[in-house]
Structure formats: structure tokens, C-alpha cells
Write an enzyme that holds these catalytic residues in place. Structure first.
Site, PDB file in Angstrom:
ATOM      1  N   GLU A  66      -5.209  13.627 -40.551  1.00 16.02           N
ATOM      2  CA  GLU A  66      -4.514  13.474 -41.833  1.00 16.02           C
ATOM      3  C   GLU A  66      -4.671  12.070 -42.408  1.00 16.02           C
ATOM      4  O   GLU A  66      -4.810  11.892 -43.614  1.00 16.02           O
ATOM      5  CB  GLU A  66      -3.025  13.805 -41.684  1.00 16.02           C
ATOM      6  CG  GLU A  66      -2.711  15.292 -41.595  1.00 16.02           C
ATOM      7  CD  GLU A  66      -3.024  15.889 -40.243  1.00 16.02           C
ATOM      8  OE1 GLU A  66      -3.340  15.123 -39.305  1.00 16.02           O
ATOM      9  OE2 GLU A  66      -2.960  17.125 -40.115  1.00 16.02           O
ATOM     10  N   HIS A  99       7.377  23.067 -39.106  1.00 16.60           N
ATOM     11  CA  HIS A  99       6.640  23.842 -40.107  1.00 16.60           C
ATOM     12  C   HIS A  99       7.581  24.248 -41.240  1.00 16.60           C
ATOM     13  O   HIS A  99       7.421  25.309 -41.835  1.00 16.60           O
ATOM     14  CB  HIS A  99       6.014  25.095 -39.484  1.00 16.60           C
ATOM     15  CG  HIS A  99       4.934  24.802 -38.473  1.00 16.60           C
ATOM     16  ND1 HIS A  99       5.204  24.410 -37.197  1.00 16.60           N
ATOM     17  CD2 HIS A  99       3.584  24.839 -38.579  1.00 16.60           C
ATOM     18  CE1 HIS A  99       4.062  24.231 -36.537  1.00 16.60           C
ATOM     19  NE2 HIS A  99       3.061  24.473 -37.348  1.00 16.60           N
TER      20      HIS A  99
HETATM   21  C1  LIG Z   1      -1.427  16.516 -36.937  1.00 13.81           C
HETATM   22  C2  LIG Z   1      -1.564  17.982 -37.117  1.00 13.81           C
HETATM   23  N1  LIG Z   1      -2.257  18.460 -38.160  1.00 13.81           N
HETATM   24  C3  LIG Z   1      -2.396  19.790 -38.348  1.00 13.81           C
HETATM   25  C4  LIG Z   1      -1.825  20.671 -37.486  1.00 13.81           C
HETATM   26  C5  LIG Z   1      -1.957  22.177 -37.737  1.00 13.81           C
HETATM   27  N2  LIG Z   1      -2.683  22.789 -36.624  1.00 13.81           N
HETATM   28  C6  LIG Z   1      -2.049  23.409 -35.615  1.00 13.81           C
HETATM   29  S1  LIG Z   1      -3.091  23.907 -34.416  1.00 13.81           S
HETATM   30  C7  LIG Z   1      -4.446  23.365 -35.284  1.00 13.81           C
HETATM   31  C8  LIG Z   1      -5.802  23.496 -34.691  1.00 13.81           C
HETATM   32  C9  LIG Z   1      -5.838  22.828 -33.350  1.00 13.81           C
HETATM   33  O1  LIG Z   1      -7.116  22.853 -32.824  1.00 13.81           O
HETATM   34  P1  LIG Z   1      -7.421  22.242 -31.418  1.00 13.81           P
HETATM   35  O2  LIG Z   1      -6.831  20.880 -31.306  1.00 13.81           O
HETATM   36  O3  LIG Z   1      -8.851  22.386 -31.149  1.00 13.81           O
HETATM   37  O4  LIG Z   1      -6.560  23.150 -30.415  1.00 13.81           O
HETATM   38  P2  LIG Z   1      -6.747  24.736 -30.195  1.00 13.81           P
HETATM   39  O5  LIG Z   1      -5.875  25.408 -31.198  1.00 13.81           O
HETATM   40  O6  LIG Z   1      -8.163  25.059 -30.364  1.00 13.81           O
HETATM   41  O7  LIG Z   1      -6.237  24.969 -28.820  1.00 13.81           O
HETATM   42  C10 LIG Z   1      -4.050  22.788 -36.484  1.00 13.81           C
HETATM   43  C11 LIG Z   1      -4.956  22.231 -37.491  1.00 13.81           C
HETATM   44  C12 LIG Z   1      -1.080  20.135 -36.415  1.00 13.81           C
HETATM   45  N3  LIG Z   1      -0.455  20.930 -35.531  1.00 13.81           N
HETATM   46  N4  LIG Z   1      -0.974  18.808 -36.240  1.00 13.81           N
END
Ligand SMILES: Cc1ncc(C[n+]2csc(CCOP(=O)(O)OP(=O)(O)O)c2C)c(N)n1
Ligand SMILES: [Mg+2]
Lengths: 336, 320
Positions: free
Chosen positions: B57, B124
Site C-alpha cells: 500500500e 474489514h
Molecule cells: C496490508 C494488506 N493489504 C491487503 C490485504 C488484503 N489481502 C488479504 S489476503 C491477500 C493476498 C495475500 O497473498 P499472500 O500473502 O500470497 O498469502 P496467501 O493468501 O497466498 O496465503 C490480500 C491482498 C491485507 N490483508 N493486508
């Protein structure tokens, strides 16, 4: 390193497999409850990531710190979380550890070293580092802390700042990256440009360990090495395991963006099936015995879910609506 | 029928189509179309101008600021308003100060999917309009209707200053309109959403609809409640509120945000100081409770104001 690292035994493997199995069965139940409309909010599953996750949780000791993330049902159970409390949290039971105030994966019991993640990815890394600093200041020795993150989470400022700060103080922190190829819909090609996430370890000056996330044996051994290195004073350890999320981001997500080539590639195998095959191939147990474990787990999970569904919901009129621990500081001025 | 969410998508489509300086940047907004589908199909329609960002972000906002300095008009999507705090530094210390320090404006739009929905939980569900409004140098808008979601987003893109666009997730799907307007009240002007003479409710975002329902309930008791939709919380249209209070003599301010230092506090401070003589009773406000937003649907429903708690507050106000 002072002590020799013990190899993973048959009994270690079977114990870890049983936790993986419980995790899988429990998550299938959660998916069913979600489809039946019984869970409000999101359901985020760790299917395909159980081998890595369990290998972290099961090899930490009492007194260590564990801050799991989204897809760590298996690691949570291995570290002492229960099927009962998982279901209570998802179903919002008043009796759960989060009392309905928070849900799903955002649960924990910090006093037991089991930290409750916030959604903001990366945030747990500096916090676990700080916890380890405090343990050091208290004179505790031989304690480690582990936290998990996804490929996407490695792009956060908190990941960078936390790992760097931990490295500066040589804290016994293990950061486990589940490189599951996607962050929600975003493929790794839009997430980072290094050839391997493990390359980052050199930049921070921390230990580097690569695991095959589909292989329970490899995950157990790799995490054992990493935890050992941290415990013996080697400073932070970065573990990167390649695998594939075998479900959508959450149960609301149809995973239509999955590249079919990945599904067929080495990372696309189901770690649970591979572990099962290892058990039967080695002649440790028969397929029938493994199937019986599964049935046993299913009936335990179903019975627990039935019990939790009869438990009370939190009652808003009895909640103290307190965000501060000190009663004198609580003000309800202008609140409805 | 066009939903509130679709209006946001259509506004971005129109901005991309009519202004070559516009591009979109955010997590999962490309071929996936965004977590809520607010950018569905736009990456195919506008190749190279709807870009998936890493999970960063701070970098997302920082890049938008640099692009804006170079003449672009970026619209960035935060996946949830709550995660914008990871980009807070760039928003409040860089974007918000740029014009004051350098005379170079910073025309970025930061879209914040805001507010509570059942089961959303502490991370959220947040409504952050008040904290962004606190920093000088930001425009903060809170569209409460499909029409405003569309016209205010288009207007936001054309504003030379950074705009924090607080779109309410609770309104995404169930709020619908037959068509989208060509013209609208400008940002900075509040709207009388319902005329009345006995009391004024000032509100914004999803609370507009709870307040309108409360006003309808009070009509059955013979009270005519005027409801003012702020539309933008910064600038805050004090004149429209004062004019309404001059008619009704009573003020209730309603917001889904936390109470401390929020929009309700600002409105009450202004009306108490600038319109004291217009008031027949002490002004009132209701907000969400002063705790994180709870996950459980029953707790959540009790945490934020609802039509019935608003109606109850209005009754107290009317009986003073
Ligand atoms: C700082 C932040 N930005 C956006 C989100 C929204 N979000 C939740 S899970 C996710 C994807 C996460 O991907 P990854 O870190 O690869 O973990 P995975 O879900 O693949 O286990 C996003 C963008 C968040 N939780 N935290
Ligand atoms: Mg991932």
C-alpha cells in the site's frame, strides 16, 4: 552449531500427518458450513499447505512463540489450538477464545505464545521480533519465535522492516514464506522480480532455507534445521517453501485465474496425498488404517461442530464494549 | 438497474475513456477485476492502464503521487479502507502536503471500500473518513447514493487535490438506480435527502439509509424529520446544515464512525458555535461504539447505529 540435528523419524512423520489430516477434515467441514450459510464473513483455507504449516507448529516447543497466518490451520492445531476453538471462532460462539469479537483466522491466545494475527499482512513479523527481544531482556534463553507469510506478504513494508530489524538484533525469529504462487488473484510475476524469494535472505543477512512444500518429509526436516539454527543463536532464518494453494483465496473465490500449467507442475501436488502415499509405501500403515483415521477424525469434527452450534451467541446487551483494559478509562460518551 | 458498485465501475470506465491521463493501480484490479469487481473488464478494455500492484500500500500511494506530479490522474484502489493505513504515510504526509509546500497539486484519487458489513470484523469494516479529514490537504467524500457514487468519482478525478473516496461496501449491491445522471451537485455541497420541520438529522454514507428509515418510522408518530446527506465530509457544507437547523431547531448527527473526534463531533462543534441561537434543544449525536468493529453479526448490529437506535435518539431529541 553445537547440537546435532536429529533426523525426522517415522513417528515424527505420522504425528505430523495426523495433524494434517485433522486440519484437512476440519477445513472441509468449515467449507460445508460456509456453503450452508452458517458462517458469516470469510472462510480462508490452507488446502495444499498443511505439510509446511504443520512442520512449523509441531516443531516449536512450549514457551516458544507462534504467529500463524491465513493458511495455517495445521500449524495452529500442532501448536495447541483445538478443533473446538476453531469451530467456536468461525461460528461466533460466546465460549470461543475470541468471544465473537473477532473471527475465523484472526484468533489466538497471546498469553500462551499463540499470537492472534491482524489482517494487515506483514504486521506480525516485527511483533514477533519484539516479543523475542523482550524474552531476551528477561534473560530467557533458547526461545524462538516463528511466523508465517505468503508470497504477497513479502511485498509489504512491514516484512522488510521487521526482518531487517530482527536481523540487526540477531533475534531467534523464523519467517516462513508459503510461496503458493498467488496473492489472491495476483501471480508471482506481478509480485516480485527476483528469481527466487529466498534471494531476499542474503539482502537482509539472515539464514536461508528452501523447502519442497508438497513434501512433508522435506518440510519437517527444513523447518527443523531452521528452528535449530535460530535456537542456537544463528539469528533470523528465512524459509521459503514452494507449493500451490489448492483452493480459492477464500471460499467465495472460484479460483478461475489458476494457471492450469501450475496445477500439473511439481508444486501442484497435494501434500496430504503424498504424505499418505509415503506412509503406505514405507509399509508403516495400510491404506485401510489411514482411511480409518480419517473416519475417526470426521466423526470427532462433526460431533464438535454439532456441539458448538448449540452454544450461545454473544449477547450485545451483556458485552462490556470495552477496548481498554482499565475500567476507569472506559467512556461511552456519545456512543449509541 | 445499476448498483452502487456498478456505478463506481462505470465512472472509472468513463474516466479512462475520456481522459488519457487516467490510470488505475491496485491489488487484483487487472484481469481479476478487483476484490469487489469494481474494475471488472477494465484491464481488457484499456490495456496497460489498469495495473495489478504488489501487496504494498505504501508503494501504491507513493507511485500514484509521483505519477500525479508528472501529470497523470491515477485512481488507486485499496482492497479495503482498513488497509489504507499501511499507506497512511504517503497519503497524509506526502500527497496532503505537496500543494502547500510546493504549489504543485496532487491529483490522485484513493478509493476506500469502507464501512461495516455483517461478519466483516475488526479489519474489514472501518470508516476512516474522519482521520483523513483531520489532515489538511485532503478532500474526503462519502457518497451515499448510486448517483453520487458515479458523479462524485468522475468529479474526484478532475479535482487537482488528493481525494479520499470513501465508498460504502454495505451499499455496493443492494442500492440500485435506473440510470445515471449527467449533472450533479458539486463536491462540497450537502443535499436535503428528505424535507421536514421538526428536527434535522445530519449523516453520510450508509447511515443515510438508516436515518431515512428512522425518519419514516417517526412520521407514523406525526414527526417530520429533515435528513441532510453530507456527501462530502471535507469540505463540510456548514451552510446547508445551519439552514436546516434554522428551520427545525433540533439537530441529531449520525455516523457509523467511532465517536472520538469524528464527523459528528465536527458538525456539533460547528453548529453549537455558529448556530447556537438556532437551537431549541441541545444537539445530539450517535456513533458506533468506541470499540473495534466486532465480527459476530449480533455484536456488529449492536455496534453501529441502526434505524431503531436513530429513531430512539430522535425521539429523545424531540421530547426535550
Ligand atoms: C496490508 C494488506 N493489504 C491487503 C490485504 C488484503 N489481502 C488479504 S489476503 C491477500 C493476498 C495475500 O497473498 P499472500 O500473502 O500470497 O498469502 P496467501 O493468501 O497466498 O496465503 C490480500 C491482498 C491485507 N490483508 N493486508
Ligand atoms: Mg500467496
Amino acid at each position: 552449531m553445537s547440537k546435532k540435528i536429529a533426523p525426522v523419524t517415522q513417528s515424527d512423520f505420522i504425528k505430523a500427518y495426523r495433524v494434517m489430516l485433522t486440519s484437512r477434515v476440519l477445513e472441509e467441514k468449515l467449507a460445508g458450513l460456509y456453503r450452508a450459510g452458517m458462517i458469516k464473513g470469510g472462510v480462508f483455507l490452507g488446502r495444499g499447505q498443511e505439510a509446511l504449516s504443520v512442520s512449523v507448529g509441531i516443531q516449536l516447543r512450549r514457551g516458544d512463540i507462534f504467529a500463524p497466518l491465513i493458511r495455517d490451520q495445521a500449524g495452529r492445531l500442532a501448536f495447541g489450538d483445538t478443533v473446538l476453538d476453531t469451530l467456536r471462532t468461525y461460528l461466533g460462539s460466546q465460549l470461543g477464545s475470541m468471544r465473537g469479537r473477532d473471527g475465523n483466522i484472526h484468533r489466538g491466545r497471546p498469553r500462551e505464545g499463540y499470537y492472534a494475527m491482524i489482517s494487515h499482512l506483514g504486521a506480525m513479523i516485527p511483533s514477533v521480533a519484539g516479543a523475542l527481544l523482550a524474552r531476551r531482556l528477561k534473560g530467557e534463553q533458547g526461545v524462538v519465535g516463528a511466523t508465517c507469510i505468503g508470497d504477497g506478504g513479502t511485498s509489504t513494508g512491514a516484512f522488510h522492516e521487521g526482518l531487517n530489524a530482527a536481523a540487526v538484533d540477531k533475534l531467534p525469529l523464523i519467517v516462513v514464506v508459503a510461496n503458493n504462487q498467488y496473492a489472491y488473484s495476483t501471480p508471482n510475476s506481478r509480485q516480485y522480480a527476483c528469481s527466487d524469494l529466498l534471494d531476499k535472505a542474503a539482502g537482509y543477512g539472515v539464514g536461508a532455507h528452501k523447502a519442497d512444500g508438497t513434501s512433508l518429509m522435506d518440510c519437517l526436516q527444513t523447518l527443523r534445521n531452521a528452528i535449530h539454527a535460530a535456537r542456537e543463536g544463528g539469528g533470523p532464518q528465512l524459509v521459503v517453501a514452494d507449493l500451490l494453494r489448492l483452493v480459492g483465496h477464500g471460499e467465495h473465490d472460484d479460483f478461475a485465474y489458476l494457471d492450469p500449467k501450475l496445477k500439473k507442475s511439481a508444486v501442484g501436488s497435494d501434500c496430504l496425498l503424498l504424505a499418505e502415499k509415503h506412509i503406505t509405501d514405507q509399509g508403516w500403515h495400510t491404506a485401510d488404517e489411514v482411511a480409518a483415521w480419517k473416519r475417526e477424525t470426521e466423526s470427532e469434527v462433526n460431533a464438535t461442530a454439532d456441539r458448538v452450534r448449540r452454544e450461545p451467541s454473544p449477547d450485545p446487551s451483556e458485552d462490556d464494549w470495552a477496548a481498554l483494559s482499565r475500567p476507569e478509562y472506559r467512556e461511552q460518551y456519545a456512543a449509541s | 438497474m445499476i448498483t452502487y458498485l456498478e456505478a463506481i465501475r462505470l465512472a472509472q470506465q468513463k474516466a479512462l475513456a475520456t481522459d488519457s491521463r487516467v490510470f488505475l493501480y491496485g491489488q487484483d484490479i487487472g484481469s481479476f477485476g478487483g476484490a469487489f469487481k469494481a474494475t471488472k473488464n477494465l484491464s481488457a478494455e484499456f490495456p496497460g492502464r489498469v495495473l495489478d500492484a504488489p501487496l504494498s500500500e505504501d508503494a501504491i500511494v507513493g507511485m500514484a503521487i509521483g505519477a500525479a506530479i508528472e501529470g497523470a490522474r491515477p485512481i488507486v484502489e485499496m482492497q479495503f479502507a482498513d488497509f489504507s493505513t499501511c499507506g497512511l504515510n504517503q497519503i497524509v504526509n506526502h500527497a496532503a502536503t505537496l500543494f502547500y509546500r510546493t504549489s504543485v497539486p496532487c491529483p490522485i484519487v484513493v478509493r476506500l471500500p469502507s464501512g461495516g458489513t455483517s461478519g466483516g470484523g475488526p479489519f474489514h469494516s472501518q470508516s476512516l473518513e474522519a482521520i483523513y479529514a483531520h489532515w489538511p490537504g485532503l478532500v474526503v467524500v462519502t457518497p451515499a447514493t448510486v448517483e453520487d457514487a458515479y458523479t462524485m468519482l468522475l468529479e474526484a478525478v478532475n479535482i487537482d487535490d488528493p481525494v479520499i473516496f470513501c465508498e460504502h461496501k454495505f451499499l455496493y449491491y443492494h442500492l440500485k438506480a435506473d440510470s445515471l445522471p449527467e449533472t450533479a451537485l458539486p463536491i462540497g455541497k450537502a443535499r436535503i435527502a428528505r424535507a421536514g420541520r421538526d428536527a434535522t438529522i445530519v449523516t453520510h454514507g450508509a447511515m443515510l439509509h438508516e436515518s431515512l428509515a428512522a425518519a419514516q418510522e417517526l412520521l407514523e408518530d406525526g414527526y417530520e424529520i429533515e435528513v441532510v446527506d453530507l456527501r462530502s465530509v471535507k469540505p463540510l457544507d456548514t451552510d446547508t446544515i445551519l439552514a436546516s437547523v434554522a428551520r427545525t431547531g433540533r439537530l441529531l448527527c449520525v455516523s457509523e464512525e467511532w465517536p472520538w473526534g469524528g464527523v459528528t463531533a465536527e458538525v456539533l462543534a460547528r453548529i453549537s458555535t455558529e448556530g447556537f441561537g438556532l437551537l431549541d434543544a441541545a444537539p445530539m449525536r450517535i456513533n458506533a461504539k468506541d470499540t473495534p468493529v466486532p465480527y459476530h453479526p449480533d455484536l456488529w448490529a449492536a455496534h453501529r447505529p441502526t434505524a431503531s437506535t436513530i429513531a430512539a435518539a430522535a425521539r429523545r431529541l424531540l421530547h426535550i
